[in-house]
Design a protein around this motif. Structure first.
Motif, PDB file in Angstrom:
ATOM      1  N   PHE A 196       0.860  -1.183   0.000  1.00  0.00           N
ATOM      2  CA  PHE A 196       0.000   0.000   0.000  1.00  0.00           C
ATOM      3  C   PHE A 196       0.896   1.232   0.000  1.00  0.00           C
ATOM      4  O   PHE A 196       1.766   1.378   0.861  1.00  0.00           O
ATOM      5  CB  PHE A 196      -0.904   0.007   1.225  1.00  0.00           C
ATOM      6  N   THR A 197       0.686   2.133  -0.976  1.00  0.00           N
ATOM      7  CA  THR A 197       1.487   3.357  -1.047  1.00  0.00           C
ATOM      8  C   THR A 197       0.580   4.532  -1.376  1.00  0.00           C
ATOM      9  O   THR A 197      -0.534   4.373  -1.879  1.00  0.00           O
ATOM     10  CB  THR A 197       2.588   3.258  -2.123  1.00  0.00           C
ATOM     11  N   LYS A 198       1.091   5.733  -1.067  1.00  0.00           N
ATOM     12  CA  LYS A 198       0.395   6.964  -1.410  1.00  0.00           C
ATOM     13  C   LYS A 198       1.302   7.807  -2.291  1.00  0.00           C
ATOM     14  O   LYS A 198       2.468   8.021  -1.966  1.00  0.00           O
ATOM     15  CB  LYS A 198       0.023   7.760  -0.152  1.00  0.00           C
ATOM     16  N   GLY A 199       0.751   8.266  -3.428  1.00  0.00           N
ATOM     17  CA  GLY A 199       1.509   9.126  -4.317  1.00  0.00           C
ATOM     18  C   GLY A 199       1.528  10.554  -3.802  1.00  0.00           C
ATOM     19  O   GLY A 199       0.846  10.917  -2.846  1.00  0.00           O
ATOM     20  N   ASP A 201       0.312  13.143  -5.129  1.00  0.00           N
ATOM     21  CA  ASP A 201      -0.952  13.835  -5.333  1.00  0.00           C
ATOM     22  C   ASP A 201      -2.077  13.248  -4.498  1.00  0.00           C
ATOM     23  O   ASP A 201      -3.245  13.584  -4.691  1.00  0.00           O
ATOM     24  CB  ASP A 201      -1.341  13.789  -6.811  1.00  0.00           C
ATOM     25  N   GLY A 202      -1.751  12.384  -3.542  1.00  0.00           N
ATOM     26  CA  GLY A 202      -2.774  11.795  -2.691  1.00  0.00           C
ATOM     27  C   GLY A 202      -3.379  10.525  -3.231  1.00  0.00           C
ATOM     28  O   GLY A 202      -4.234   9.926  -2.584  1.00  0.00           O
ATOM     29  N   LEU A 203      -2.962  10.079  -4.401  1.00  0.00           N
ATOM     30  CA  LEU A 203      -3.458   8.827  -4.955  1.00  0.00           C
ATOM     31  C   LEU A 203      -2.988   7.657  -4.103  1.00  0.00           C
ATOM     32  O   LEU A 203      -1.815   7.544  -3.773  1.00  0.00           O
ATOM     33  CB  LEU A 203      -2.968   8.660  -6.399  1.00  0.00           C
ATOM     34  N   ARG A 204      -3.918   6.767  -3.768  1.00  0.00           N
ATOM     35  CA  ARG A 204      -3.574   5.551  -3.048  1.00  0.00           C
ATOM     36  C   ARG A 204      -3.379   4.434  -4.057  1.00  0.00           C
ATOM     37  O   ARG A 204      -4.177   4.299  -4.994  1.00  0.00           O
ATOM     38  CB  ARG A 204      -4.664   5.153  -2.067  1.00  0.00           C
ATOM     39  N   MET A 205      -2.371   3.612  -3.869  1.00  0.00           N
ATOM     40  CA  MET A 205      -2.116   2.499  -4.774  1.00  0.00           C
ATOM     41  C   MET A 205      -1.938   1.218  -3.972  1.00  0.00           C
ATOM     42  O   MET A 205      -1.228   1.207  -2.961  1.00  0.00           O
ATOM     43  CB  MET A 205      -0.874   2.777  -5.629  1.00  0.00           C
ATOM     44  N   VAL A 206      -2.581   0.163  -4.420  1.00  0.00           N
ATOM     45  CA  VAL A 206      -2.514  -1.126  -3.750  1.00  0.00           C
ATOM     46  C   VAL A 206      -2.091  -2.176  -4.771  1.00  0.00           C
ATOM     47  O   VAL A 206      -2.723  -2.309  -5.830  1.00  0.00           O
ATOM     48  CB  VAL A 206      -3.864  -1.526  -3.127  1.00  0.00           C
ATOM     49  N   GLU A 207      -1.037  -2.906  -4.463  1.00  0.00           N
ATOM     50  CA  GLU A 207      -0.547  -3.984  -5.319  1.00  0.00           C
ATOM     51  C   GLU A 207      -0.685  -5.288  -4.551  1.00  0.00           C
ATOM     52  O   GLU A 207      -0.125  -5.432  -3.455  1.00  0.00           O
ATOM     53  CB  GLU A 207       0.914  -3.737  -5.696  1.00  0.00           C
ATOM     54  N   LEU A 208      -1.435  -6.236  -5.112  1.00  0.00           N
ATOM     55  CA  LEU A 208      -1.729  -7.487  -4.422  1.00  0.00           C
ATOM     56  C   LEU A 208      -1.179  -8.673  -5.191  1.00  0.00           C
ATOM     57  O   LEU A 208      -1.294  -8.739  -6.420  1.00  0.00           O
ATOM     58  CB  LEU A 208      -3.244  -7.664  -4.265  1.00  0.00           C
ATOM     59  N   ARG A 209      -0.571  -9.601  -4.465  1.00  0.00           N
ATOM     60  CA  ARG A 209      -0.233 -10.927  -4.972  1.00  0.00           C
ATOM     61  C   ARG A 209      -1.032 -11.908  -4.116  1.00  0.00           C
ATOM     62  O   ARG A 209      -0.740 -12.078  -2.930  1.00  0.00           O
ATOM     63  CB  ARG A 209       1.266 -11.217  -4.846  1.00  0.00           C
ATOM     64  N   LEU A 210      -2.040 -12.527  -4.696  1.00  0.00           N
ATOM     65  CA  LEU A 210      -2.969 -13.353  -3.937  1.00  0.00           C
ATOM     66  C   LEU A 210      -2.616 -14.831  -4.037  1.00  0.00           C
ATOM     67  O   LEU A 210      -2.027 -15.266  -5.042  1.00  0.00           O
ATOM     68  CB  LEU A 210      -4.393 -13.134  -4.444  1.00  0.00           C
ATOM     69  N   PRO A 211      -2.976 -15.617  -3.031  1.00  0.00           N
ATOM     70  CA  PRO A 211      -2.768 -17.068  -3.124  1.00  0.00           C
ATOM     71  C   PRO A 211      -3.467 -17.634  -4.362  1.00  0.00           C
ATOM     72  O   PRO A 211      -4.505 -17.113  -4.791  1.00  0.00           O
ATOM     73  CB  PRO A 211      -3.414 -17.599  -1.838  1.00  0.00           C
ATOM     74  N   PRO A 212      -2.931 -18.689  -4.959  1.00  0.00           N
ATOM     75  CA  PRO A 212      -3.481 -19.214  -6.226  1.00  0.00           C
ATOM     76  C   PRO A 212      -4.941 -19.622  -6.150  1.00  0.00           C
ATOM     77  O   PRO A 212      -5.646 -19.578  -7.161  1.00  0.00           O
ATOM     78  CB  PRO A 212      -2.580 -20.433  -6.514  1.00  0.00           C
ATOM     79  N   ASP A 213      -5.436 -19.987  -4.964  1.00  0.00           N
ATOM     80  CA  ASP A 213      -6.816 -20.457  -4.857  1.00  0.00           C
ATOM     81  C   ASP A 213      -7.807 -19.331  -4.557  1.00  0.00           C
ATOM     82  O   ASP A 213      -9.002 -19.586  -4.394  1.00  0.00           O
ATOM     83  CB  ASP A 213      -6.927 -21.523  -3.764  1.00  0.00           C
ATOM     84  N   VAL A 214      -7.345 -18.085  -4.474  1.00  0.00           N
ATOM     85  CA  VAL A 214      -8.230 -16.959  -4.188  1.00  0.00           C
ATOM     86  C   VAL A 214      -8.672 -16.312  -5.501  1.00  0.00           C
ATOM     87  O   VAL A 214      -7.824 -15.921  -6.309  1.00  0.00           O
ATOM     88  CB  VAL A 214      -7.532 -15.915  -3.303  1.00  0.00           C
ATOM     89  N   THR A 280      -6.515 -11.852   6.208  1.00  0.00           N
ATOM     90  CA  THR A 280      -5.095 -11.720   6.546  1.00  0.00           C
ATOM     91  C   THR A 280      -4.407 -10.712   5.625  1.00  0.00           C
ATOM     92  O   THR A 280      -3.468 -10.032   6.040  1.00  0.00           O
ATOM     93  CB  THR A 280      -4.384 -13.080   6.458  1.00  0.00           C
ATOM     94  N   THR A 281      -4.887 -10.628   4.377  1.00  0.00           N
ATOM     95  CA  THR A 281      -4.341  -9.628   3.458  1.00  0.00           C
ATOM     96  C   THR A 281      -4.669  -8.231   3.944  1.00  0.00           C
ATOM     97  O   THR A 281      -3.837  -7.320   3.903  1.00  0.00           O
ATOM     98  CB  THR A 281      -4.901  -9.844   2.043  1.00  0.00           C
ATOM     99  N   TRP A 282      -5.908  -8.034   4.412  1.00  0.00           N
ATOM    100  CA  TRP A 282      -6.294  -6.726   4.974  1.00  0.00           C
ATOM    101  C   TRP A 282      -5.415  -6.421   6.185  1.00  0.00           C
ATOM    102  O   TRP A 282      -4.938  -5.298   6.349  1.00  0.00           O
ATOM    103  CB  TRP A 282      -7.759  -6.741   5.398  1.00  0.00           C
ATOM    104  N   ASP A 283      -5.190  -7.420   7.020  1.00  0.00           N
ATOM    105  CA  ASP A 283      -4.352  -7.206   8.201  1.00  0.00           C
ATOM    106  C   ASP A 283      -2.951  -6.760   7.802  1.00  0.00           C
ATOM    107  O   ASP A 283      -2.363  -5.864   8.425  1.00  0.00           O
ATOM    108  CB  ASP A 283      -4.273  -8.482   9.028  1.00  0.00           C
ATOM    109  N   ALA A 284      -2.427  -7.386   6.750  1.00  0.00           N
ATOM    110  CA  ALA A 284      -1.078  -7.020   6.299  1.00  0.00           C
ATOM    111  C   ALA A 284      -1.055  -5.608   5.739  1.00  0.00           C
ATOM    112  O   ALA A 284      -0.100  -4.851   5.964  1.00  0.00           O
ATOM    113  CB  ALA A 284      -0.587  -8.016   5.243  1.00  0.00           C
ATOM    114  N   LEU A 285      -2.114  -5.239   5.009  1.00  0.00           N
ATOM    115  CA  LEU A 285      -2.189  -3.883   4.465  1.00  0.00           C
ATOM    116  C   LEU A 285      -2.294  -2.856   5.586  1.00  0.00           C
ATOM    117  O   LEU A 285      -1.733  -1.764   5.505  1.00  0.00           O
ATOM    118  CB  LEU A 285      -3.402  -3.762   3.538  1.00  0.00           C
TER     119      LEU A 285
END
Length: 321
Positions: A196-199, A201-214, A280-285
């Motif tokens: 999770f990053t913020k640019g 200009d205030g843009l929020r960016m989220v990059e996810l690598r999800l488990p294969p079964d999700v 758990t992904t939300w927790d990590a974010l």
């Protein structure tokens, strides 16, 4: 929304979310909210009442045939539909989300439109998709002539805001519109992770690598939830920033604090509607920004300030004989 039969085709999902205060003096009741978000006559508006009230519009599809953004400048064409919808949380916070999934490969020439319409929310590349290059390019932002999902979300936001019969455009406080852009791919040869990053200009960016079964489409609900709570935290923090608390400024302080209590403080409910496999992904974010810790500190500050001003007010009232 999951689409059985199409999820297996998708190797990348992308989207943008706009979050803002509903332009109305009072929170809308359920009937008014349903009326506001009835964006298609052929599909019903969805309502969820627990653990809080959420009203969701039908999906609106936008057909696209254009280049995709890439970080290398490679020309990648895709055809299909982008899915967008609006959400209203407790009649008070409006969100508009636009997203799509991408297939790994498509034919070397375009199919008739009917082929794409039965695959809502899926874009099919002409040829093979360089998924990592497109994912990185999408986060960096589009260039002229490339797919602009943010403008689709903005269009949905404008469509809802034009409902003058329901909205009075007299909100109880001013608040910015936040933008969150996200991508999700499957982690095949690496561990799942989230960034999770913020640019600037205030843009929020989220990059996810999800488990294969999700399912990749589950990432959309996760990012909508994250966008909501990021907006709440940003709005309350901005209102408290530089707030003067001198007794002489009692009325000015209360004009800031009371709308926060009336309209926003009860909305903090992270992970309420995301798939259990993504909690758990939300927790990590949340761990790196420390959202809940900061929110709890801000909420306590609001309560303390209200208590302090109540004590000061009582101190000015003459005691009885």
């Amino acid at each position: 929304m999951n689409r059985p039969g199409l999820e297996a085709d998708a190797v990348l999902a992308c989207g943008e979310v706009r979050t803002c205060l509903l332009p109305a003096r009072d929170a809308l009741g359920e009937r008014e909210a349903v009326r506001l978000l009835r964006m298609r006559p052929d599909e019903r508006v969805r309502v969820s009442r627990h653990p809080n009230r959420l009203v969701v519009s039908p999906d609106v599809l936008t057909g696209v045939d254009c280049r995709l953004p890439t970080d290398t400048g490679a020309r990648v064409r895709a055809v299909g539909t982008v899915s967008a919808h609006a959400l209203l949380v407790e009649g008070r916070v409006l969100q508009c989300a636009a997203s799509f999934s991408l297939a790994a490969a498509g034919a070397d020439r375009r199919h008739p439109w009917g082929y794409y319409l039965v695959r809502p929310g899926l874009l099919v590349p002409v040829g093979r998709l360089p998924e990592r290059s497109v994912a990185r390019g999408f986060l960096l932002g589009h260039r002229p002539g490339q797919l602009d999902v943010g403008s689709i979300a903005e269009g949905v936001l404008a469509q809802v805001a034009r409902q003058g019969a329901v909205l009075d455009h007299d909100p109880p406080l001013t608040a910015a519109v936040t933008h969150l852009r996200w991508t999700a791919v499957r982690a095949v040869d690496e561990e799942p992770f989230s960034v999770f990053t913020k640019g600037e200009d205030g843009l929020r960016m989220v990059e996810l690598r999800l488990p294969p079964d999700v399912p990749l489409t589950e990432a959309g609900a996760l990012c909508v939830d994250l966008a909501l709570h990021d907006w709440l935290l940003t709005t309350v923090a901005d209102k408290l920033d530089g707030l003067r608390t001198h007794p002489a400024d009692d009325r000015a302080v209360l004009r800031v604090l009371l709308p926060l209590v009336d309209h926003l403080m009860h909305l903090w409910m992270p992970r309420a509607r995301i798939a259990p496999v993504l909690r758990t992904t939300w927790d990590a974010l949340e761990e790196t920004p420390g959202y809940s810790r900061q929110w709890n500190a801000l909420a306590q500050r609001v309560r303390d300030q209200l208590s302090l001003h109540a004590i000061q007010l009582l101190g000015k009232v003459p005691s009885g004989p």
